[in-house]
Motif scaffolding. Structure first.
Motif, PDB file in Angstrom:
ATOM      1  N   ASN A  51       0.821  -1.214   0.000  1.00 52.67           N
ATOM      2  CA  ASN A  51       0.000   0.000   0.000  1.00 52.67           C
ATOM      3  C   ASN A  51       0.853   1.260   0.000  1.00 52.67           C
ATOM      4  O   ASN A  51       0.469   2.279  -0.590  1.00 52.67           O
ATOM      5  CB  ASN A  51      -0.952   0.008   1.197  1.00 52.67           C
ATOM      6  N   ALA A  52       2.027   1.215   0.651  1.00 50.78           N
ATOM      7  CA  ALA A  52       2.925   2.371   0.653  1.00 50.78           C
ATOM      8  C   ALA A  52       3.405   2.664  -0.773  1.00 50.78           C
ATOM      9  O   ALA A  52       3.482   3.815  -1.197  1.00 50.78           O
ATOM     10  CB  ALA A  52       4.103   2.113   1.584  1.00 50.78           C
ATOM     11  N   VAL A  53       3.703   1.592  -1.523  1.00 50.88           N
ATOM     12  CA  VAL A  53       4.127   1.759  -2.920  1.00 50.88           C
ATOM     13  C   VAL A  53       2.957   2.275  -3.758  1.00 50.88           C
ATOM     14  O   VAL A  53       3.105   3.167  -4.596  1.00 50.88           O
ATOM     15  CB  VAL A  53       4.669   0.427  -3.485  1.00 50.88           C
ATOM     16  N   ARG A  54       1.769   1.729  -3.487  1.00 46.07           N
ATOM     17  CA  ARG A  54       0.576   2.156  -4.214  1.00 46.07           C
ATOM     18  C   ARG A  54       0.338   3.658  -4.032  1.00 46.07           C
ATOM     19  O   ARG A  54      -0.006   4.368  -4.994  1.00 46.07           O
ATOM     20  CB  ARG A  54      -0.643   1.366  -3.716  1.00 46.07           C
ATOM     21  N   GLN A  55       0.534   4.146  -2.803  1.00 42.77           N
ATOM     22  CA  GLN A  55       0.288   5.562  -2.532  1.00 42.77           C
ATOM     23  C   GLN A  55       1.204   6.458  -3.343  1.00 42.77           C
ATOM     24  O   GLN A  55       0.764   7.474  -3.882  1.00 42.77           O
ATOM     25  CB  GLN A  55       0.473   5.852  -1.036  1.00 42.77           C
ATOM     26  N   VAL A  56       2.472   6.075  -3.447  1.00 40.97           N
ATOM     27  CA  VAL A  56       3.407   6.882  -4.243  1.00 40.97           C
ATOM     28  C   VAL A  56       2.974   6.873  -5.709  1.00 40.97           C
ATOM     29  O   VAL A  56       2.960   7.911  -6.384  1.00 40.97           O
ATOM     30  CB  VAL A  56       4.848   6.350  -4.094  1.00 40.97           C
ATOM     31  N   MET A  57       2.580   5.703  -6.200  1.00 42.96           N
ATOM     32  CA  MET A  57       2.152   5.604  -7.599  1.00 42.96           C
ATOM     33  C   MET A  57       0.904   6.448  -7.852  1.00 42.96           C
ATOM     34  O   MET A  57       0.802   7.133  -8.870  1.00 42.96           O
ATOM     35  CB  MET A  57       1.879   4.142  -7.954  1.00 42.96           C
ATOM     36  N   SER A  58      -0.040   6.386  -6.911  1.00 45.57           N
ATOM     37  CA  SER A  58      -1.275   7.161  -7.068  1.00 45.57           C
ATOM     38  C   SER A  58      -0.962   8.652  -7.088  1.00 45.57           C
ATOM     39  O   SER A  58      -1.511   9.398  -7.899  1.00 45.57           O
ATOM     40  CB  SER A  58      -2.237   6.862  -5.924  1.00 45.57           C
ATOM     41  N   ALA A  59      -0.060   9.068  -6.199  1.00 48.48           N
ATOM     42  CA  ALA A  59       0.306  10.484  -6.140  1.00 48.48           C
ATOM     43  C   ALA A  59       0.935  10.938  -7.450  1.00 48.48           C
ATOM     44  O   ALA A  59       0.881  12.108  -7.804  1.00 48.48           O
ATOM     45  CB  ALA A  59       1.271  10.719  -4.978  1.00 48.48           C
ATOM     46  N   MET A  60       1.535   9.988  -8.173  1.00 41.36           N
ATOM     47  CA  MET A  60       2.158  10.331  -9.452  1.00 41.36           C
ATOM     48  C   MET A  60       1.202  10.162 -10.622  1.00 41.36           C
ATOM     49  O   MET A  60       1.614  10.228 -11.782  1.00 41.36           O
ATOM     50  CB  MET A  60       3.399   9.474  -9.663  1.00 41.36           C
ATOM     51  N   GLY A  61      -0.061   9.907 -10.311  1.00 44.79           N
ATOM     52  CA  GLY A  61      -1.067   9.919 -11.370  1.00 44.79           C
ATOM     53  C   GLY A  61      -1.406   8.576 -11.967  1.00 44.79           C
ATOM     54  O   GLY A  61      -2.111   8.516 -12.982  1.00 44.79           O
ATOM     55  N   VAL A  62      -0.948   7.470 -11.388  1.00 42.35           N
ATOM     56  CA  VAL A  62      -1.369   6.155 -11.888  1.00 42.35           C
ATOM     57  C   VAL A  62      -2.764   5.878 -11.338  1.00 42.35           C
ATOM     58  O   VAL A  62      -2.972   5.902 -10.125  1.00 42.35           O
ATOM     59  CB  VAL A  62      -0.392   5.040 -11.449  1.00 42.35           C
ATOM     60  N   PRO A  63      -3.764   5.670 -12.223  1.00 41.52           N
ATOM     61  CA  PRO A  63      -5.143   5.468 -11.745  1.00 41.52           C
ATOM     62  C   PRO A  63      -5.266   4.191 -10.902  1.00 41.52           C
ATOM     63  O   PRO A  63      -4.567   3.216 -11.163  1.00 41.52           O
ATOM     64  CB  PRO A  63      -5.969   5.329 -13.028  1.00 41.52           C
ATOM     65  N   PRO A  64      -6.161   4.207  -9.906  1.00 40.90           N
ATOM     66  CA  PRO A  64      -6.305   3.067  -8.995  1.00 40.90           C
ATOM     67  C   PRO A  64      -6.619   1.760  -9.717  1.00 40.90           C
ATOM     68  O   PRO A  64      -6.163   0.692  -9.287  1.00 40.90           O
ATOM     69  CB  PRO A  64      -7.467   3.467  -8.083  1.00 40.90           C
ATOM     70  N   GLN A  65      -7.397   1.827 -10.808  1.00 44.51           N
ATOM     71  CA  GLN A  65      -7.783   0.575 -11.485  1.00 44.51           C
ATOM     72  C   GLN A  65      -6.599  -0.084 -12.198  1.00 44.51           C
ATOM     73  O   GLN A  65      -6.699  -1.212 -12.657  1.00 44.51           O
ATOM     74  CB  GLN A  65      -8.952   0.808 -12.453  1.00 44.51           C
ATOM     75  N   GLN A  66      -5.481   0.643 -12.280  1.00 42.76           N
ATOM     76  CA  GLN A  66      -4.291   0.085 -12.914  1.00 42.76           C
ATOM     77  C   GLN A  66      -3.395  -0.644 -11.911  1.00 42.76           C
ATOM     78  O   GLN A  66      -2.398  -1.247 -12.283  1.00 42.76           O
ATOM     79  CB  GLN A  66      -3.490   1.226 -13.569  1.00 42.76           C
ATOM     80  N   ILE A  67      -3.749  -0.548 -10.627  1.00 36.62           N
ATOM     81  CA  ILE A  67      -2.889  -1.109  -9.580  1.00 36.62           C
ATOM     82  C   ILE A  67      -3.641  -2.165  -8.775  1.00 36.62           C
ATOM     83  O   ILE A  67      -4.745  -1.913  -8.291  1.00 36.62           O
ATOM     84  CB  ILE A  67      -2.412  -0.012  -8.596  1.00 36.62           C
ATOM     85  N   ARG A  68      -3.052  -3.341  -8.658  1.00 35.45           N
ATOM     86  CA  ARG A  68      -3.556  -4.349  -7.731  1.00 35.45           C
ATOM     87  C   ARG A  68      -2.471  -4.639  -6.707  1.00 35.45           C
ATOM     88  O   ARG A  68      -1.291  -4.515  -7.015  1.00 35.45           O
ATOM     89  CB  ARG A  68      -3.915  -5.640  -8.472  1.00 35.45           C
ATOM     90  N   ALA A  69      -2.896  -5.020  -5.512  1.00 37.50           N
ATOM     91  CA  ALA A  69      -1.912  -5.306  -4.469  1.00 37.50           C
ATOM     92  C   ALA A  69      -2.234  -6.656  -3.834  1.00 37.50           C
ATOM     93  O   ALA A  69      -3.391  -7.025  -3.682  1.00 37.50           O
ATOM     94  CB  ALA A  69      -1.922  -4.213  -3.415  1.00 37.50           C
ATOM     95  N   ILE A  70      -1.183  -7.391  -3.503  1.00 34.40           N
ATOM     96  CA  ILE A  70      -1.353  -8.651  -2.785  1.00 34.40           C
ATOM     97  C   ILE A  70      -0.179  -8.787  -1.831  1.00 34.40           C
ATOM     98  O   ILE A  70       0.925  -8.308  -2.124  1.00 34.40           O
ATOM     99  CB  ILE A  70      -1.408  -9.855  -3.763  1.00 34.40           C
ATOM    100  N   SER A  71      -0.424  -9.389  -0.688  1.00 36.62           N
ATOM    101  CA  SER A  71       0.680  -9.665   0.231  1.00 36.62           C
ATOM    102  C   SER A  71       0.886 -11.167   0.354  1.00 36.62           C
ATOM    103  O   SER A  71      -0.064 -11.911   0.585  1.00 36.62           O
ATOM    104  CB  SER A  71       0.409  -9.085   1.616  1.00 36.62           C
ATOM    105  N   TYR A  72       2.130 -11.591   0.192  1.00 35.45           N
ATOM    106  CA  TYR A  72       2.508 -12.981   0.450  1.00 35.45           C
ATOM    107  C   TYR A  72       3.198 -13.137   1.807  1.00 35.45           C
ATOM    108  O   TYR A  72       3.632 -14.246   2.148  1.00 35.45           O
ATOM    109  CB  TYR A  72       3.430 -13.504  -0.660  1.00 35.45           C
ATOM    110  N   GLY A  73       3.330 -12.043   2.547  1.00 30.66           N
ATOM    111  CA  GLY A  73       4.000 -12.154   3.845  1.00 30.66           C
ATOM    112  C   GLY A  73       5.373 -12.785   3.694  1.00 30.66           C
ATOM    113  O   GLY A  73       6.161 -12.394   2.843  1.00 30.66           O
ATOM    114  N   GLU A  74       5.646 -13.806   4.528  1.00 20.09           N
ATOM    115  CA  GLU A  74       6.952 -14.475   4.469  1.00 20.09           C
ATOM    116  C   GLU A  74       6.891 -15.756   3.656  1.00 20.09           C
ATOM    117  O   GLU A  74       7.853 -16.535   3.642  1.00 20.09           O
ATOM    118  CB  GLU A  74       7.421 -14.790   5.896  1.00 20.09           C
ATOM    119  N   GLU A  75       5.780 -16.001   2.939  1.00 18.84           N
ATOM    120  CA  GLU A  75       5.571 -17.310   2.307  1.00 18.84           C
ATOM    121  C   GLU A  75       6.372 -17.509   1.030  1.00 18.84           C
ATOM    122  O   GLU A  75       6.547 -18.625   0.572  1.00 18.84           O
ATOM    123  CB  GLU A  75       4.076 -17.525   2.032  1.00 18.84           C
ATOM    124  N   ARG A  76       6.809 -16.401   0.400  1.00 17.17           N
ATOM    125  CA  ARG A  76       7.570 -16.513  -0.850  1.00 17.17           C
ATOM    126  C   ARG A  76       8.884 -15.748  -0.733  1.00 17.17           C
ATOM    127  O   ARG A  76       9.045 -14.686  -1.336  1.00 17.17           O
ATOM    128  CB  ARG A  76       6.762 -15.967  -2.020  1.00 17.17           C
TER     129      ARG A  76
END
Lengths: 203, 399
Positions: free
Chosen positions: A157-182
């Motif tokens: 989400n921290a990376v997403r926020q920087v991208m959004s601030a730079m004008g990347v529309p939300p529908q272009q970004i998906r986020a997933i967390s794998y934690g420590e699994e990968r």
């Protein structure tokens, strides 16, 4: 003929699995593997097989539970050895160093070099609106596995926020967390931990 | 003659011990004599059944930490003798006696079983002996679920508690996490990343049938069953950050129980319906408790700088957790009655505790292998399985 029936059954099971997975509804989902035979390769795209207790084909020893990849070993990673930067594997694909953002221990703050990585990718994504990126958050393997899922999401989400601030529309970004699994690196040392605390910008 | 007999018994014990090494359970005879616990002499079972009954029973009783198995000729408070031979209506007749030092018979039972039930019957005999001598329910016949593999091939498996008879019930090319048994022991809820997104799935262990319980956008994590088996609590981040939700199994819409900008995750139910969970709302991960409908959270842990992944004992009195102090993760337990906090393991990378159904032992993982520790920390065990095993969940008694 028998083989044909088996293929049909396999296709039906796959379709059932696919339909349930895509809707995510509370529908009854029977994914019992009736088709799996020794030597028969799994259908492309089918990632999970469930078995009734005691009905899995082969003994426990016939499965690769070493944690090294079950035959689809990730080339850059050897158990006990630290990985190298820029060789992180996301679901089997190599992610190059210019698409990986690293983090401090237990932190989701963007460091200056990470900011530069995000900005260059954000500029590309903003000018290519058809490309959808998946931000995959990861942690090192210290701490609770489920808490690390939450921490990995916080990083994505921290990376997403920087991208959004730079004008990347939300529908272009998906986020997933794998934690420590990968993990990108398998070692139990500071270098490996640092390589594993990351967000991979996948597209 | 006597020495030949001794040699023979020694050989039988040796054969038994090779079985133990397979399960990595060391039965050191000399240690056993010195060690604590009620001494019970166990004679090899005659009759020619293809299982080492005396060996299985000795290992089971040794694992309890409260009984010290002895060679047959040792002078012990109690003795076990038996026979397992072909016959009966189902294939084998297994019979055994437990006697006290005066020769008084405490147990004398026989079983008529098929060949594939010989090992379960050996565990049953262990539990009968344990229950007779301690008054507590035994664990030898119980099972554990765990996640195996990693790095490209993940498995959900169920094994006997001694690590024997592991059975794969799910294999996946994506991570599997956090298995949790339904209270009746028939189903497992877990997190699966198949399709490259996390979902909470409920799988019937004995048919393999599966149902998606939650596939919301964002995190779907840490499922836990309510004591009546009618609801699941879990973590969703669909509203922006990780929060605790509860879902009736007949329902489609989870009810949100927490509302906080911090990470809230790993909910577990207490018998009274309240929920204990992990939150970093105070700056570091700590355990908190809320009512069954949510509301104000009460902080439970104040020791160390990291307390997470709670597990509740069946009677609700104890909460086990992973606990960090001095940079090392231990398994610790909080007594909810006295508020006493105890660190149980030497520590390192210990994680994911789960209570035995009798509340006397806790199984956990060091990230690579499964281990077990008694509630007082005195009895420490390795449950060695081939390959990597983690995320253990001790099954309830019911099946």
């Amino acid at each position: 003929m028998q083989c044909f029936i088996r293929t049909l059954m396999s296709a039906a099971a796959l379709a059932l699995l696919a339909s349930c997975a895509s809707t995510g509804e509370n529908a009854d989902q029977t994914a019992t593997d009736v088709t799996e035979q020794p030597g028969v390769t799994a259908q492309p795209g089918q990632e999970a097989y469930s078995y009734a207790y005691g009905q899995a084909p082969g003994t426990y020893d016939s499965y690769d539970t070493s944690g090294a990849g079950g035959g689809q070993a990730r080339q850059s990673w050897q158990p006990g050895q630290p990985g190298r930067p820029g060789q992180a594997m996301a679901g089997g694909s190599v992610v190059s160093a210019d698409r990986i953002v690293y983090f401090d221990f237990d932190q989701a703050d963007i460091r200056p070099e990470g900011q530069a990585v995000i900005e260059s990718n954000a500029r590309y994504l903003a000018s290519n609106p058809r490309i959808i990126t998946q931000l995959e958050g990861h942690t090192d393997d210290r701490g609770s596995r489920e808490y690390n899922i939450a921490l990995g999401e916080r990083r994505a989400n921290a990376v997403r926020q920087v991208m959004s601030a730079m004008g990347v529309p939300p529908q272009q970004i998906r986020a997933i967390s794998y934690g420590e699994e990968r993990p990108a690196a398998g070692g139990q040392d500071e270098q490996s931990y640092a390589l594993n605390r990351r967000v991979e910008i996948v597209y | 003659m006597k020495s030949i007999e001794k040699l023979f018994i020694g050989l039988v014990l040796l054969i038994g011990m090779t079985n133990f090494t397979q399960a990595q359970i060391n039965l050191d005879i000399t240690k056993k004599v010195e060690g604590g616990g009620i001494p019970v002499a166990i004679a090899p079972f005659g009759g020619g059944a293809p299982e080492d009954f005396a060996g299985i029973i000795a290992a089971d009783l040794q694992r309890t930490g409260k009984i010290a198995p002895q060679p047959p000729q040792a002078s012990a408070d109690y003795s076990v003798a038996g026979q397992a031979s072909p016959g009966g209506s189902r294939g084998y007749i297994v019979q055994f006696q437990l006697k006290d030092a005066q020769g008084g018979q405490l147990l004398n039972l026989s079983f008529d079983v098929p060949a594939n039930q010989l090992r379960p019957v050996a565990h049953r005999i262990s539990d009968l002996i344990y229950e007779k001598l301690t008054g507590e329910k035994g664990l030898a016949g119980t099972r554990i679920a765990f996640v195996a593999g990693g790095g490209g091939a993940w498995y959900l498996a169920v094994a006997d508690v001694d690590g024997q008879n592991p059975q794969v019930i799910l294999r996946s090319g994506q991570p599997i996490m956090s298995p949790a048994w339904s209270p009746d022991g028939s189903r497992l809820a877990y997190v699966s990343f198949e399709g490259r997104r996390p979902q909470i799935i409920v799988q019937d262990v004995y048919t393999g049938a599966r149902r998606v319980a939650s596939a919301a956008p964002g995190i779907n994590g840490a499922p836990s069953w309510s004591p009546d088996g009618q609801r699941l609590a879990f973590t969703l981040s669909k509203d922006g950050n990780p929060e605790i939700y509860a879902l009736g199994l007949g329902s489609q819409s989870p009810v949100r129980l927490t509302s906080n900008g911090a990470i809230d995750t790993e909910p577990v139910w207490l018998p009274d319906g309240s929920i204990v969970f992990t939150s970093d709302r105070g700056g570091s991960p700590q355990l908190y408790r809320i009512g069954s409908g949510g509301g104000a959270a009460q902080r439970l842990t104040f020791e160390g700088d990291y307390n997470a992944r709670p597990a509740v004992s069946p009677d609700g009195r104890y909460i086990a957790m992973m606990h960090r102090r001095g940079g090392r993760f231990h398994i610790a337990v909080l007594d909810m009655q006295t508020r006493q906090f105890r660190v149980l393991t030497p520590g390192g990378t210990d994680e994911s505790p789960s209570f035995a159904p009798n509340g006397k032992m806790i199984i956990y993982s060091n990230g690579q292998q499964l281990k077990a520790v008694s509630l007082d920390g005195a009895n420490q065990q390795d449950v060695v399985l081939r390959g990597v095993a983690r995320d253990p969940a001790w099954a309830p008694y019911s099946r």
